[in-house]
Enzyme design. Structure first.
Site, mmCIF file in Angstrom:
data_model
loop_
_atom_site.group_PDB
_atom_site.id
_atom_site.type_symbol
_atom_site.label_atom_id
_atom_site.label_comp_id
_atom_site.label_asym_id
_atom_site.label_seq_id
_atom_site.Cartn_x
_atom_site.Cartn_y
_atom_site.Cartn_z
ATOM 1 N N ARG A 185 0.901 -1.152 0.000
ATOM 2 C CA ARG A 185 0.000 0.000 0.000
ATOM 3 C C ARG A 185 0.933 1.194 0.000
ATOM 4 N NH1 ARG A 185 -2.499 4.104 -0.471
ATOM 5 N NH2 ARG A 185 -4.411 4.680 0.626
ATOM 6 N N HIS A 188 2.055 7.170 1.540
ATOM 7 C CA HIS A 188 0.925 8.087 1.486
ATOM 8 C C HIS A 188 0.736 8.761 2.835
ATOM 9 C CE1 HIS A 188 -0.786 4.423 3.243
ATOM 10 N NE2 HIS A 188 -1.767 5.179 3.734
ATOM 11 N N HIS A 190 -2.707 11.056 5.171
ATOM 12 C CA HIS A 190 -4.120 11.450 5.209
ATOM 13 C C HIS A 190 -4.285 12.722 6.029
ATOM 14 C CE1 HIS A 190 -4.826 7.178 4.222
ATOM 15 N NE2 HIS A 190 -4.101 6.878 5.279
ATOM 16 N N GLU A 194 -4.954 7.400 11.256
ATOM 17 C CA GLU A 194 -5.246 6.034 10.779
ATOM 18 C C GLU A 194 -4.918 5.035 11.871
ATOM 19 O OE1 GLU A 194 -3.745 4.692 6.868
ATOM 20 O OE2 GLU A 194 -2.878 2.979 7.936
ATOM 21 N N HIS A 233 3.387 7.335 5.681
ATOM 22 C CA HIS A 233 3.635 5.946 6.066
ATOM 23 C C HIS A 233 3.370 5.024 4.880
ATOM 24 C CE1 HIS A 233 -0.597 6.928 6.924
ATOM 25 N NE2 HIS A 233 -0.881 5.661 6.607
ATOM 26 N N GLU A 258 -11.113 6.745 1.098
ATOM 27 C CA GLU A 258 -9.814 6.200 0.709
ATOM 28 C C GLU A 258 -9.362 6.790 -0.628
ATOM 29 O OE1 GLU A 258 -6.579 3.379 1.462
ATOM 30 O OE2 GLU A 258 -7.941 4.622 2.620
ATOM 31 N N HIS A 368 -24.953 -0.916 28.684
ATOM 32 C CA HIS A 368 -24.025 0.163 28.987
ATOM 33 C C HIS A 368 -24.173 1.265 27.958
ATOM 34 C CE1 HIS A 368 -21.914 -2.002 25.794
ATOM 35 N NE2 HIS A 368 -21.166 -0.934 25.620
ATOM 36 N N HIS A 370 -21.588 4.814 26.257
ATOM 37 C CA HIS A 370 -20.329 5.554 26.262
ATOM 38 C C HIS A 370 -20.677 7.032 26.393
ATOM 39 C CE1 HIS A 370 -18.426 1.780 25.194
ATOM 40 N NE2 HIS A 370 -19.426 1.626 24.329
ATOM 41 N N GLU A 375 -19.483 4.905 18.973
ATOM 42 C CA GLU A 375 -18.798 3.610 18.874
ATOM 43 C C GLU A 375 -18.888 3.077 17.444
ATOM 44 O OE1 GLU A 375 -19.523 -1.002 20.357
ATOM 45 O OE2 GLU A 375 -20.048 0.644 21.719
ATOM 46 N N HIS A 414 -27.051 0.455 25.060
ATOM 47 C CA HIS A 414 -27.039 -0.733 24.194
ATOM 48 C C HIS A 414 -26.406 -1.915 24.923
ATOM 49 C CE1 HIS A 414 -23.161 1.268 23.578
ATOM 50 N NE2 HIS A 414 -22.661 0.109 23.187
#
Length: 484
Positions: A185, A188, A190, A194, A233, A258, A368, A370, A375, A414
């Site tokens: 890959r 590159h 971003h 990542e 990277h 992407e 529970h 967050h 998530e 959830h």
């Protein structure tokens, strides 16, 4: 006028009594003694409260309407709302069931007469035949990578999920990527961070930060990497597994694509060659064979050892960009295991925190939520059932299989239940530096018992049995049957 008001109050009491007689089993609405204070009292003085328990016998119980003396100061407390239904609402059909799925649950719904995507309905019983606890409107929270468009390259492929296909997923996006042994890959960077998790095989990652410090490391199945936004990277599959590698990438922006990656070959193909020559202080001919467009994924020889990396005079990156999650000891729980990794242990990972969870058949990740972070979950194996509670009477239940993405907005209550016959294995991922969750069981256990008893009508033994430590994953119970 006083007589009219008195008559209205008595009529209201009779109607309430009639309503209790008509209430369905399992949701008994009991009106105890209603008191008429005086002819001037409004009819709302007939109060309903949840403090009175349901009748002990299963037979219908007529409400008792008693007229107290005019000296009474308040109405006797009775139920505020009907009790919740006793229907356990199990999954309409279990994974592997080969019958005809129908839009039926008990006496509700009916069979399907028109065209039907049976394999899809078999995978999503709680959409076709939802539990009666579902209500209101909750956006779609499921995306199978199988429905993503796949970008095929020489040496591998990549498919993605972002808000274009899952609009609810505003904070994070994901990519499922495959590299054959030796495939790269390409170099590159971003605009987003990542985070990577290796599903199978091993990958050598390389990077150089803004200070000229470099980093080379090889990680295997179950291990992680993290690159901050803007840090260049590359990724290359090794031949440790002859097939190469497959891995999951997560980005801290739901609109990430992407296709918007900054690729080295794409950049240089759009720079005049005399500028390239001037920048690198060499002859223009040195760039005669650079690619005329991006490579993205391409085949190459297997990478050399990590130790063969160039030595930087600025040194190596102080906080490694990889983490051996596969070597981290899991916390053993009655119904499964959990590993939590955030910036407290993976120092470089300042924008992504995660939990790797296993849930045994019949067990569940406890109820529970967050506190602030959404998530983004990915299911590696097994079958799961998840109900999202979105407040204001809205809830919806989804079913997940291996290869599916789940998205749960911050603060949505959830659970994650294993509805299959094998271990459920999945990742919980968050756009934050610190993993956080709030346990329902722990919250109730650490609240004054009288408050819980008045609110939920739980008995003393049930309240005493609440867990003051987070259960995280709770074991199966013999009284729990998740599928018909």
């Amino acid at each position: 006028m006083a007589l009219i008001k008195l008559a209205a109050s008595v009529t209201c009491a009779i109607l309430l009594a009639t309503g209790s007689l008509a209430a369905p089993a399992g949701s008994s609405l009991t009106v105890a003694s209603s008191t008429i204070i005086s002819s001037a009292a409004p009819s709302s003085s007939i109060a309903l409260s949840s403090a009175v328990p349901a009748p002990s016998s299963g037979a219908s119980s007529a409400a008792s309407i008693a007229t107290a003396s005019s000296t009474s100061s308040a109405a006797t407390a009775t139920e505020t709302v009907p009790y919740a239904s006793d229907d356990p609402n199990p999954v309409a059909w279990a994974p592997g069931w080969d019958g005809q799925p129908e839009a039926e649950r008990g006496s509700l719904g009916s069979n399907v007469l028109g065209p039907q995507n049976v394999p899809m309905d078999l995978q999503n019983p709680d959409l076709l035949a939802p539990p009666t606890t579902d209500a209101g409107t909750v956006g779609n929270a499921k995306w199978p990578f199988s429905l993503s468009h796949n970008r095929l390259q020489t040496g591998g492929w990549a498919r993605q999920q972002n808000i274009a296909v899952l609009p609810m997923a505003t904070e994070m996006a994901g990519v499922d990527m495959r590299l054959e042994a030796g495939a790269i890959r390409e170099l590159h960077w971003h605009k987003t961070a990542e985070w990577g998790y290796i599903i199978k095989g091993s990958v050598q990652v390389t990077s150089v930060n803004q200070n000229g410090q470099n980093f080379v490391s090889t990680v295997g199945a179950g291990d992680l990497w993290y690159f901050p936004a803007g840090i260049p990277h590359s990724l290359q599959a090794t031949n440790a597994d002859p097939a190469g590698a497959e891995f999951l990438l997560v980005f801290d922006d739901g609109s990430f694509s992407e296709d918007d990656t900054f690729l080295l070959t794409d950049w240089l193909a759009h720079i005049p060659k005399d500028i390239l020559a001037k920048n690198f202080q060499t002859d223009v001919s040195a760039f005669d064979k650079i690619p005329g467009q991006e490579l993205y994924i391409f085949p190459a020889a297997n990478p050399g050892p990590d130790s063969s990396a160039p030595v930087s005079p600025q040194g190596t990156i102080p906080n490694p960009f990889t983490f051996k999650l596969s070597e981290m000891e899991a916390t053993q729980l009655p119904g499964g295991t959990v590993k939590i990794v955030d910036s407290s242990v993976f120092k470089a990972s300042v924008a992504i925190a995660a939990a790797e969870v296993t849930v045994e058949p019949g067990a569940m990740r406890e109820l529970h939520w967050h506190p602030t972070q959404d998530e983004w979950s990915f299911f590696l194996s097994g079958n799961a059932r998840v109900t999202l509670f979105a407040s204001q009477g809205s809830a919806r239940t989804f079913n997940y299989q291996a290869g599916d993405v789940a998205y749960i907005p911050g603060s949505f209550g959830h659970y994650v239940e294993n509805t299959g016959n094998s271990t459920l294995h999945y990742l919980e991922i968050f756009n934050t530096d610190t993993f956080q969750d709030v346990s329902l069981s722990q919250w109730l256990a650490l609240t004054p018992p009288a408050m819980i008893k008045a609110t939920l009508n739980l008995d003393d033994d049930t309240i005493a049995n609440l867990n003051k430590a987070k259960p995280v994953v709770v074991a199966s119970s013999s009284i729990n049957d998740t599928a018909t």
